[in-house]
Design an enzyme around this catalytic site. Structure first.
Site, PDB file in Angstrom:
ATOM      1  N   GLY A   1       0.832  -1.211   0.000  1.00 35.72           N
ATOM      2  CA  GLY A   1       0.000   0.000   0.000  1.00 35.72           C
ATOM      3  C   GLY A   1       0.863   1.257   0.000  1.00 35.72           C
TER       4      GLY A   1
ATOM      5  NE  ARG B   1      -2.021  -4.639  -1.297  1.00 32.48           N
ATOM      6  CZ  ARG B   1      -1.650  -3.948  -0.220  1.00 32.48           C
ATOM      7  NH1 ARG B   1      -0.559  -4.254   0.427  1.00 32.48           N
ATOM      8  NH2 ARG B   1      -2.392  -2.962   0.222  1.00 32.48           N
TER       9      ARG B   1
ATOM     10  CG  ASP C   1       6.276  -6.592   8.811  1.00 29.02           C
ATOM     11  OD1 ASP C   1       7.284  -5.869   8.915  1.00 29.02           O
ATOM     12  OD2 ASP C   1       5.551  -6.905   9.766  1.00 29.02           O
ATOM     13  N   GLY C   2       5.624  -7.377   4.322  1.00 29.26           N
ATOM     14  CA  GLY C   2       5.592  -8.242   3.137  1.00 29.26           C
ATOM     15  C   GLY C   2       6.689  -7.837   2.161  1.00 29.26           C
TER      16      GLY C   2
ATOM     17  CB  THR D   1       2.793   0.658   6.178  1.00 30.74           C
ATOM     18  OG1 THR D   1       1.413   0.417   6.510  1.00 30.74           O
ATOM     19  CG2 THR D   1       3.633   0.327   7.391  1.00 30.74           C
TER      20      THR D   1
ATOM     21  CG  ASP E   1      -1.641  -0.334   7.905  1.00 32.80           C
ATOM     22  OD1 ASP E   1      -2.469   0.565   7.666  1.00 32.80           O
ATOM     23  OD2 ASP E   1      -1.502  -1.352   7.185  1.00 32.80           O
TER      24      ASP E   1
ATOM     25  CG  ASP F   1       1.382  -2.974  10.026  1.00 32.85           C
ATOM     26  OD1 ASP F   1       2.195  -2.254   9.401  1.00 32.85           O
ATOM     27  OD2 ASP F   1       0.620  -3.779   9.463  1.00 32.85           O
TER      28      ASP F   1
ATOM     29  NE  ARG G   1      -2.155  -4.994   5.757  1.00 28.16           N
ATOM     30  CZ  ARG G   1      -1.650  -5.286   4.565  1.00 28.16           C
ATOM     31  NH1 ARG G   1      -1.842  -6.490   4.071  1.00 28.16           N
ATOM     32  NH2 ARG G   1      -0.964  -4.429   3.875  1.00 28.16           N
TER      33      ARG G   1
ATOM     34  CD  GLU H   1      -8.588  -2.037   6.757  1.00 29.78           C
ATOM     35  OE1 GLU H   1      -7.558  -1.464   7.160  1.00 29.78           O
ATOM     36  OE2 GLU H   1      -8.730  -2.429   5.598  1.00 29.78           O
TER      37      GLU H   1
HETATM   38  P1  ADP Z   1       3.333  -4.649   2.867  1.00 30.84           P
HETATM   39  O1  ADP Z   1       4.676  -4.574   2.246  1.00 30.84           O
HETATM   40  O2  ADP Z   1       2.720  -3.297   3.072  1.00 30.84           O
HETATM   41  O3  ADP Z   1       3.321  -5.531   4.090  1.00 30.84           O
HETATM   42  P2  ADP Z   1       2.101  -6.816   1.359  1.00 30.84           P
HETATM   43  O4  ADP Z   1       2.037  -7.742   2.527  1.00 30.84           O
HETATM   44  O5  ADP Z   1       0.933  -6.775   0.448  1.00 30.84           O
HETATM   45  O6  ADP Z   1       2.336  -5.291   1.810  1.00 30.84           O
HETATM   46  O7  ADP Z   1       3.396  -7.179   0.534  1.00 30.84           O
HETATM   47  C1  ADP Z   1       3.784  -6.424  -0.572  1.00 30.84           C
HETATM   48  C2  ADP Z   1       4.443  -7.299  -1.581  1.00 30.84           C
HETATM   49  O8  ADP Z   1       5.642  -7.862  -1.014  1.00 30.84           O
HETATM   50  C3  ADP Z   1       3.644  -8.505  -2.019  1.00 30.84           C
HETATM   51  O9  ADP Z   1       2.679  -8.195  -2.995  1.00 30.84           O
HETATM   52  C4  ADP Z   1       4.736  -9.393  -2.585  1.00 30.84           C
HETATM   53  O10 ADP Z   1       5.136  -8.921  -3.849  1.00 30.84           O
HETATM   54  C5  ADP Z   1       5.873  -9.139  -1.593  1.00 30.84           C
HETATM   55  N1  ADP Z   1       5.869 -10.179  -0.553  1.00 30.84           N
HETATM   56  C6  ADP Z   1       4.961 -10.331   0.442  1.00 30.84           C
HETATM   57  N2  ADP Z   1       5.224 -11.435   1.172  1.00 30.84           N
HETATM   58  C7  ADP Z   1       6.340 -11.982   0.638  1.00 30.84           C
HETATM   59  C8  ADP Z   1       7.131 -13.154   0.939  1.00 30.84           C
HETATM   60  N3  ADP Z   1       6.809 -13.969   1.940  1.00 30.84           N
HETATM   61  N4  ADP Z   1       8.202 -13.385   0.166  1.00 30.84           N
HETATM   62  C9  ADP Z   1       8.530 -12.565  -0.855  1.00 30.84           C
HETATM   63  N5  ADP Z   1       7.831 -11.481  -1.197  1.00 30.84           N
HETATM   64  C10 ADP Z   1       6.755 -11.183  -0.469  1.00 30.84           C
HETATM   65  O1  F6P Z   2      -1.470  -1.208   4.543  1.00 29.24           O
HETATM   66  C1  F6P Z   2      -2.138  -0.018   4.212  1.00 29.24           C
HETATM   67  C2  F6P Z   2      -3.597  -0.302   3.958  1.00 29.24           C
HETATM   68  O2  F6P Z   2      -4.242   0.893   3.589  1.00 29.24           O
HETATM   69  C3  F6P Z   2      -4.331  -0.949   5.139  1.00 29.24           C
HETATM   70  O3  F6P Z   2      -4.672  -0.014   6.134  1.00 29.24           O
HETATM   71  C4  F6P Z   2      -5.498  -1.576   4.430  1.00 29.24           C
HETATM   72  O4  F6P Z   2      -5.979  -2.689   5.129  1.00 29.24           O
HETATM   73  C5  F6P Z   2      -4.895  -2.017   3.119  1.00 29.24           C
HETATM   74  O5  F6P Z   2      -3.741  -1.232   2.903  1.00 29.24           O
HETATM   75  C6  F6P Z   2      -5.806  -1.877   1.920  1.00 29.24           C
HETATM   76  O6  F6P Z   2      -5.148  -2.413   0.832  1.00 29.24           O
HETATM   77  P1  F6P Z   2      -5.630  -2.285  -0.680  1.00 29.24           P
HETATM   78  O7  F6P Z   2      -5.043  -1.014  -1.217  1.00 29.24           O
HETATM   79  O8  F6P Z   2      -5.039  -3.480  -1.348  1.00 29.24           O
HETATM   80  O9  F6P Z   2      -7.122  -2.266  -0.663  1.00 29.24           O
END
Ligand code: ADP
Ligand code: F6P
Length: 325
Positions: A16, A77, A108-109, A130, A132, A134, A176, A228
């Site tokens: 995000g 994503r 974290d992702g 982010t 969040d 978090d 989230r 949320e």
């Molecule tokens: P955030 O980075 O805000 O936590 P996401 O959890 O959606 O958001 O992760 C963002 C992107 O990071 C994912 O769409 C994917 O491309 C990558 N990602 C998430 N989890 C993993 C993982 N376990 N290993 C490698 N890449 C990941």
């Molecule tokens: O991580 C930021 C955030 O806005 C969260 O607060 C929310 O749950 C999520 O992203 C929404 O994601 P998307 O843009 O995929 O709907």
């Protein structure tokens, strides 16, 4: 001074978006160029990396962006990036484009993706971005302050009309599964109740009793900030109205919280995180995430950072209850 081994830094934003990401991009580009390092912008996160959507960046690429919300590099994503063979491909593309250092702005992702690339020889550093808040290793994530201020301004408006109509309002904020935005808005807006995944026991009868009791002590409105992750604001509004007789409305603020011009706090943290990420790469570091902890800018191993836990501040939470009467 250590030898500067990094020749080309790649930068991407992932997950995000968050206000202040542009300020971080600007800092990365300018710090790298200042050190004689080339910069390549990777568009749309890991998705753009796999599609080789990669652009050269110079000092002018980041002119006039520090005050803008969103991310000029776009974000996405990319679910398939969890797979080892896809990560191999991503690392191969970095090497093909001469990217020997990578800055990943996200949550974290996104850091898991950075760690996977680091394992494959691409020096990578994460920046917490982010709304969040978090990310456990850091007290601050880019975007949080702007998001809270945006939500706060909206909640003030909803409060005005709630008071005029002597209504209950359930206002849902993002985050989230984390309740940081809800807690901060609850305190900043003087809410009667704050519902978060971390603390709410789903005892709706307690809320109903509390509304009835507050009406008796002269409260004209009843503001509930709902995180949320708890959700169901519309359903809750119907049930609360039926049980209390107090008109109740739900407002879901939504994506407005993710946009807008970043606050000074977000711009300054983002600028410092961006500069520090490049300093780390210049120093030969990899698999690190920059952070702000106990008043200092620091960095952690990504895996260690991912293993950390974070909770709501208990003192702030208890305070919000004491101040709500
Ligand atoms: P955030 O980075 O805000 O936590 P996401 O959890 O959606 O958001 O992760 C963002 C992107 O990071 C994912 O769409 C994917 O491309 C990558 N990602 C998430 N989890 C993993 C993982 N376990 N290993 C490698 N890449 C990941
Ligand atoms: O991580 C930021 C955030 O806005 C969260 O607060 C929310 O749950 C999520 O992203 C929404 O994601 P998307 O843009 O995929 O709907």
């Amino acid at each position: 001074m250590m030898e500067n081994k990094v020749k080309t830094i790649g930068i991407l934003t992932s997950g995000g978006d968050a206000p202040g990401m542009n300020a971080a991009i600007r800092a990365v580009v300018r710090t790298a160029l200042h050190a004689g390092i080339k910069v390549k912008g990777i568009l749309r996160g890991y998705q753009g990396l796999l599609e080789e959507d990669i652009i050269d960046m110079d000092a002018r690429s980041v002119s006039d962006i520090i005050q803008r919300g969103g991310t000029i590099l776009y974000t996405a994503r990319c679910p398939e990036f969890v797979h080892a063979e896809v990560q191999d491909k991503g690392a191969g593309i970095c090497k093909k484009h001469g990217i020997d250092g990578l800055v990943v702005i996200g949550g974290d992702g996104s850091f898991k993706g950075a760690a996977a690339l680091a394992k494959r020889g691409v020096n990578a550093v994460g920046i917490p971005g982010t709304i969040d808040l978090d990310i456990a290793c850091t007290d601050y994530t880019i975007g949080f302050d702007t998001a809270v201020n945006t939500a706060m301004a909206t909640i003030d408006k909803v409060r005005d009309t709630s008071t005029s109509h002597e209504r209950c309002s359930i206002i849902e904020v993002m985050g989230r599964l984390a309740g940081h935005i809800a807690l901060w808005c609850g305190i900043a807006n003087g809410a009667e109740d704050i519902l978060t995944v971390e603390r709410y026991d789903y005892d709706e009868q307690r809320i109903i009793n509390s509304i009835i009791e507050r009406r008796k002590i002269g409260k004209r409105h009843y503001i509930i900030i709902n995180a949320e992750g708890v959700g169901d604001s519309n359903g809750m509004a119907k049930r609360i109205e039926a049980a209390t007789g107090m008109e109740t409305r739900a407002t879901i603020i939504g994506y407005a919280q993710r946009g807008g011009s970043p606050t000074a706090m977000d711009r300054v943290y983002a600028s410092t995180y961006g500069t520090k990420a490049v300093d780390l790469l210049i120093a030969g570091a990899s698999k690190r995430v920059v952070a702000h902890r106990n008043g200092q800018f620091v960095d952690f191993d990504i895996q260690e950072a991912l293993a950390m836990d974070k909770d709501l501040d208990q003192y702030m939470y208890d305070m919000s209850i004491r101040l709500s009467r």
